[in-house]
Design a protein around this motif. Sequence first.
Motif, PDB file in Angstrom:
ATOM      1  N   LEU A 107      87.576  25.841 -27.476  1.00 15.02           N
ATOM      2  CA  LEU A 107      86.688  25.210 -26.487  1.00 15.02           C
ATOM      3  C   LEU A 107      87.162  25.477 -25.060  1.00 15.02           C
ATOM      4  O   LEU A 107      86.343  25.677 -24.148  1.00 15.02           O
ATOM      5  N   THR A 108      88.472  25.501 -24.846  1.00 12.38           N
ATOM      6  CA  THR A 108      89.009  25.789 -23.522  1.00 12.38           C
ATOM      7  C   THR A 108      88.636  27.209 -23.094  1.00 12.38           C
ATOM      8  O   THR A 108      88.191  27.428 -21.959  1.00 12.38           O
ATOM      9  N   GLU A 109      88.811  28.162 -23.996  1.00 12.07           N
ATOM     10  CA  GLU A 109      88.463  29.543 -23.667  1.00 12.07           C
ATOM     11  C   GLU A 109      86.962  29.697 -23.435  1.00 12.07           C
ATOM     12  O   GLU A 109      86.544  30.426 -22.528  1.00 12.07           O
ATOM     13  N   GLN A 110      86.165  29.034 -24.247  1.00 10.77           N
ATOM     14  CA  GLN A 110      84.713  29.088 -24.040  1.00 10.77           C
ATOM     15  C   GLN A 110      84.336  28.478 -22.690  1.00 10.77           C
ATOM     16  O   GLN A 110      83.491  29.019 -21.973  1.00 10.77           O
ATOM     17  N   PHE A 111      84.966  27.369 -22.334  1.00 12.27           N
ATOM     18  CA  PHE A 111      84.688  26.750 -21.040  1.00 12.27           C
ATOM     19  C   PHE A 111      85.086  27.682 -19.899  1.00 12.27           C
ATOM     20  O   PHE A 111      84.335  27.856 -18.925  1.00 12.27           O
ATOM     21  N   ARG A 112      86.248  28.272 -19.995  1.00  8.72           N
ATOM     22  CA  ARG A 112      86.706  29.176 -18.932  1.00  8.72           C
ATOM     23  C   ARG A 112      85.773  30.375 -18.809  1.00  8.72           C
ATOM     24  O   ARG A 112      85.510  30.842 -17.698  1.00  8.72           O
ATOM     25  N   THR A 113      85.263  30.853 -19.925  1.00  5.97           N
ATOM     26  CA  THR A 113      84.325  31.974 -19.886  1.00  5.97           C
ATOM     27  C   THR A 113      83.011  31.546 -19.255  1.00  5.97           C
ATOM     28  O   THR A 113      82.441  32.261 -18.425  1.00  5.97           O
ATOM     29  N   ARG A 114      82.536  30.380 -19.649  1.00  7.32           N
ATOM     30  CA  ARG A 114      81.254  29.881 -19.122  1.00  7.32           C
ATOM     31  C   ARG A 114      81.355  29.405 -17.680  1.00  7.32           C
ATOM     32  O   ARG A 114      80.349  29.373 -16.973  1.00  7.32           O
ATOM     33  N   SER A 115      82.542  29.013 -17.254  1.00  6.39           N
ATOM     34  CA  SER A 115      82.676  28.467 -15.900  1.00  6.39           C
ATOM     35  C   SER A 115      82.427  29.525 -14.826  1.00  6.39           C
ATOM     36  O   SER A 115      82.111  29.173 -13.685  1.00  6.39           O
ATOM     37  N   ILE A 116      82.550  30.774 -15.155  1.00 11.04           N
ATOM     38  CA  ILE A 116      82.316  31.829 -14.167  1.00 11.04           C
ATOM     39  C   ILE A 116      80.825  32.159 -14.038  1.00 11.04           C
ATOM     40  O   ILE A 116      80.383  32.686 -13.019  1.00 11.04           O
ATOM     41  N   LEU A 117      80.042  31.823 -15.065  1.00  9.07           N
ATOM     42  CA  LEU A 117      78.626  32.197 -15.068  1.00  9.07           C
ATOM     43  C   LEU A 117      77.818  31.599 -13.917  1.00  9.07           C
ATOM     44  O   LEU A 117      76.948  32.290 -13.379  1.00  9.07           O
ATOM     45  N   PRO A 118      78.052  30.353 -13.511  1.00 14.42           N
ATOM     46  CA  PRO A 118      77.283  29.872 -12.355  1.00 14.42           C
ATOM     47  C   PRO A 118      77.530  30.693 -11.089  1.00 14.42           C
ATOM     48  O   PRO A 118      76.656  30.814 -10.229  1.00 14.42           O
ATOM     49  N   ALA A 166      98.120  17.696 -17.279  1.00  9.35           N
ATOM     50  CA  ALA A 166      98.285  17.922 -15.835  1.00  9.35           C
ATOM     51  C   ALA A 166      97.785  19.321 -15.444  1.00  9.35           C
ATOM     52  O   ALA A 166      97.082  19.474 -14.430  1.00  9.35           O
ATOM     53  N   ASP A 167      98.126  20.322 -16.248  1.00  9.79           N
ATOM     54  CA  ASP A 167      97.651  21.683 -15.965  1.00  9.79           C
ATOM     55  C   ASP A 167      96.129  21.760 -16.056  1.00  9.79           C
ATOM     56  O   ASP A 167      95.480  22.430 -15.249  1.00  9.79           O
ATOM     57  N   TRP A 168      95.564  21.078 -17.039  1.00 10.82           N
ATOM     58  CA  TRP A 168      94.103  21.068 -17.197  1.00 10.82           C
ATOM     59  C   TRP A 168      93.440  20.367 -15.999  1.00 10.82           C
ATOM     60  O   TRP A 168      92.405  20.829 -15.513  1.00 10.82           O
ATOM     61  N   ALA A 169      94.041  19.304 -15.515  1.00  9.25           N
ATOM     62  CA  ALA A 169      93.484  18.592 -14.357  1.00  9.25           C
ATOM     63  C   ALA A 169      93.489  19.491 -13.122  1.00  9.25           C
ATOM     64  O   ALA A 169      92.527  19.490 -12.339  1.00  9.25           O
ATOM     65  N   VAL A 170      94.549  20.280 -12.943  1.00  9.89           N
ATOM     66  CA  VAL A 170      94.602  21.223 -11.817  1.00  9.89           C
ATOM     67  C   VAL A 170      93.488  22.254 -11.951  1.00  9.89           C
ATOM     68  O   VAL A 170      92.777  22.562 -10.981  1.00  9.89           O
ATOM     69  N   TYR A 171      93.316  22.789 -13.168  1.00 10.56           N
ATOM     70  CA  TYR A 171      92.271  23.796 -13.385  1.00 10.56           C
ATOM     71  C   TYR A 171      90.883  23.203 -13.126  1.00 10.56           C
ATOM     72  O   TYR A 171      90.047  23.828 -12.478  1.00 10.56           O
ATOM     73  N   ILE A 172      90.626  22.015 -13.618  1.00 12.43           N
ATOM     74  CA  ILE A 172      89.315  21.373 -13.423  1.00 12.43           C
ATOM     75  C   ILE A 172      89.095  21.073 -11.935  1.00 12.43           C
ATOM     76  O   ILE A 172      87.972  21.184 -11.428  1.00 12.43           O
ATOM     77  N   GLY A 173      90.151  20.704 -11.221  1.00 10.69           N
ATOM     78  CA  GLY A 173      90.028  20.482  -9.778  1.00 10.69           C
ATOM     79  C   GLY A 173      89.572  21.739  -9.062  1.00 10.69           C
ATOM     80  O   GLY A 173      88.685  21.695  -8.188  1.00 10.69           O
ATOM     81  N   ILE A 174      90.143  22.880  -9.415  1.00  8.64           N
ATOM     82  CA  ILE A 174      89.732  24.152  -8.814  1.00  8.64           C
ATOM     83  C   ILE A 174      88.290  24.474  -9.192  1.00  8.64           C
ATOM     84  O   ILE A 174      87.494  24.919  -8.351  1.00  8.64           O
TER      85      ILE A 174
END
Length: 189
Positions: A107-118, A166-174
């Motif tokens: 799910l993390t990899e799918q989210f990271r892949t989809r997050s660039i689409l917008p 904590a690492d996930w929170a940093v990524y979501i913040g970006i």
Amino acid sequence: SAIAYIYALFRVVGDAAAMTRRRDAARPPIRVTSVRAKRKNGEQPMSFLANLSIRTKVVTAFFLVLVATGGLGLFALDRLHAVNDNAAKILVNWLPAVRDLGKVGTLTEQFRTRSILPLVAATAEEEADAEKRAAELKGERDKAWSAIAQQASSADEKQFVSEIAADWAVYIGIYDKAVAALRQGHHDE
């Protein structure tokens, strides 16, 4: 010359055999006497084992082998119980956790892949659809992660959970900053 060599060889071997016969003839013969013969002559037998009959020795040896085999079997049974306990721990604790971590990773990899689409969407509709799908994946991932975080029992596991969170929170913040900039029309940021 070959015949002379063979003759010399046989002569050496013959001399060695003759020397052995002479040496053996010079030695006194070895007398083997049984325990019973020694008792008749009034001599004491050499040891306790020499006093035992062959039947007693065979039965004793068989009994000792039987006891050793039984002890080895009990030890093996104890070790098999330990292996079974460890296998049960793996089945109950670790395999579900590995499965859940695999799901979170996917799910993390799918989210990271989809997050660039917008960011690369051609139309506003595609952008909204990509954001919606990314938000759904983020929700699924967060739900799966919270289940894993609740299962952490040891101090090491809890530390790993907090570091990953904590690492996930940093990524979501970006990611949230990038989406906010995209909504404001700043496609370059």
